[in-house]
Design a protein around this motif. Sequence first.
Motif, PDB file in Angstrom:
ATOM      1  N   ASP A  12       0.825  -1.201   0.000  1.00  0.00           N
ATOM      2  CA  ASP A  12       0.000   0.000   0.000  1.00  0.00           C
ATOM      3  C   ASP A  12       0.870   1.267   0.000  1.00  0.00           C
ATOM      4  O   ASP A  12       0.638   2.201   0.760  1.00  0.00           O
ATOM      5  CB  ASP A  12      -0.962  -0.021   1.191  1.00  0.00           C
ATOM      6  CG  ASP A  12      -2.170   0.863   0.980  1.00  0.00           C
ATOM      7  OD1 ASP A  12      -2.496   1.171  -0.189  1.00  0.00           O
ATOM      8  OD2 ASP A  12      -2.791   1.254   1.984  1.00  0.00           O
ATOM      9  N   ARG A  39      -1.090  -2.483  12.308  1.00  0.00           N
ATOM     10  CA  ARG A  39      -2.111  -2.301  11.263  1.00  0.00           C
ATOM     11  C   ARG A  39      -2.113  -3.480  10.296  1.00  0.00           C
ATOM     12  O   ARG A  39      -3.157  -3.873   9.778  1.00  0.00           O
ATOM     13  CB  ARG A  39      -1.880  -1.003  10.497  1.00  0.00           C
ATOM     14  CG  ARG A  39      -2.077   0.247  11.345  1.00  0.00           C
ATOM     15  CD  ARG A  39      -1.617   1.460  10.603  1.00  0.00           C
ATOM     16  NE  ARG A  39      -0.148   1.338  10.445  1.00  0.00           N
ATOM     17  CZ  ARG A  39       0.579   2.106   9.653  1.00  0.00           C
ATOM     18  NH1 ARG A  39       0.025   3.014   8.911  1.00  0.00           N
ATOM     19  NH2 ARG A  39       1.887   1.950   9.594  1.00  0.00           N
ATOM     20  N   LEU A  40      -0.934  -4.039  10.047  1.00  0.00           N
ATOM     21  CA  LEU A  40      -0.850  -5.191   9.148  1.00  0.00           C
ATOM     22  C   LEU A  40      -1.332  -6.462   9.824  1.00  0.00           C
ATOM     23  O   LEU A  40      -1.980  -7.305   9.196  1.00  0.00           O
ATOM     24  CB  LEU A  40       0.583  -5.372   8.644  1.00  0.00           C
ATOM     25  CG  LEU A  40       1.173  -4.215   7.843  1.00  0.00           C
ATOM     26  CD1 LEU A  40       2.572  -4.565   7.376  1.00  0.00           C
ATOM     27  CD2 LEU A  40       0.289  -3.830   6.686  1.00  0.00           C
ATOM     28  N   GLU A  42      -3.708  -6.852  11.811  1.00  0.00           N
ATOM     29  CA  GLU A  42      -5.169  -6.912  11.767  1.00  0.00           C
ATOM     30  C   GLU A  42      -5.675  -7.477  10.448  1.00  0.00           C
ATOM     31  O   GLU A  42      -6.785  -8.011  10.386  1.00  0.00           O
ATOM     32  CB  GLU A  42      -5.754  -5.515  11.964  1.00  0.00           C
ATOM     33  CG  GLU A  42      -5.491  -4.933  13.333  1.00  0.00           C
ATOM     34  CD  GLU A  42      -5.904  -3.477  13.439  1.00  0.00           C
ATOM     35  OE1 GLU A  42      -6.363  -2.896  12.428  1.00  0.00           O
ATOM     36  OE2 GLU A  42      -5.752  -2.913  14.532  1.00  0.00           O
ATOM     37  N   GLN A  43      -4.876  -7.385   9.399  1.00  0.00           N
ATOM     38  CA  GLN A  43      -5.290  -7.831   8.068  1.00  0.00           C
ATOM     39  C   GLN A  43      -4.828  -9.246   7.741  1.00  0.00           C
ATOM     40  O   GLN A  43      -5.183  -9.803   6.699  1.00  0.00           O
ATOM     41  CB  GLN A  43      -4.744  -6.868   7.017  1.00  0.00           C
ATOM     42  CG  GLN A  43      -5.243  -5.452   7.178  1.00  0.00           C
ATOM     43  CD  GLN A  43      -4.621  -4.542   6.146  1.00  0.00           C
ATOM     44  OE1 GLN A  43      -4.685  -4.824   4.948  1.00  0.00           O
ATOM     45  NE2 GLN A  43      -4.007  -3.461   6.594  1.00  0.00           N
ATOM     46  N   HIS A  66      -9.379 -12.115   5.268  1.00  0.00           N
ATOM     47  CA  HIS A  66      -7.991 -11.676   5.343  1.00  0.00           C
ATOM     48  C   HIS A  66      -7.519 -11.085   4.019  1.00  0.00           C
ATOM     49  O   HIS A  66      -8.029 -11.417   2.964  1.00  0.00           O
ATOM     50  CB  HIS A  66      -7.094 -12.835   5.788  1.00  0.00           C
ATOM     51  CG  HIS A  66      -7.446 -13.306   7.160  1.00  0.00           C
ATOM     52  ND1 HIS A  66      -7.915 -14.573   7.398  1.00  0.00           N
ATOM     53  CD2 HIS A  66      -7.445 -12.665   8.352  1.00  0.00           C
ATOM     54  CE1 HIS A  66      -8.166 -14.701   8.690  1.00  0.00           C
ATOM     55  NE2 HIS A  66      -7.906 -13.557   9.278  1.00  0.00           N
ATOM     56  N   ASN A  67      -6.535 -10.214   4.101  1.00  0.00           N
ATOM     57  CA  ASN A  67      -6.038  -9.460   2.953  1.00  0.00           C
ATOM     58  C   ASN A  67      -5.103 -10.323   2.111  1.00  0.00           C
ATOM     59  O   ASN A  67      -3.941 -10.514   2.455  1.00  0.00           O
ATOM     60  CB  ASN A  67      -5.332  -8.201   3.455  1.00  0.00           C
ATOM     61  CG  ASN A  67      -4.954  -7.280   2.339  1.00  0.00           C
ATOM     62  OD1 ASN A  67      -4.531  -7.712   1.284  1.00  0.00           O
ATOM     63  ND2 ASN A  67      -5.094  -5.995   2.575  1.00  0.00           N
TER      64      ASN A  67
END
Length: 87
Positions: A12, A39-40, A42-43, A66-67
């Motif tokens: 990102d 922050r990562l 959480e994904q 999930h990302n």
Amino acid sequence: MARIFNIYFNYDNADFHAVVSVRTTSFFTEYTLNNLDDRLLEQLPGTKILSTGAGEFNFQHVSPVHNNALMKEVIRAVAEHLKTTIV
């Protein structure tokens, strides 16, 4: 015996890093992500990536929420450090 290495990746439009600890069993190799940006985390489905063979890397407990792009980027960084091709 455990090994530790650093990975660096871009996600990102921002640069990130993590410390990876490695544990080998007779069934798989486990890569645990440490010091990863909250922050990562959480994904991602967790901090564990399992490898059952050369070039095979999968996060443990993946679900559709999930990302996927982030998971691929982290796995790419691990594979790049190990100088292996992702299957």
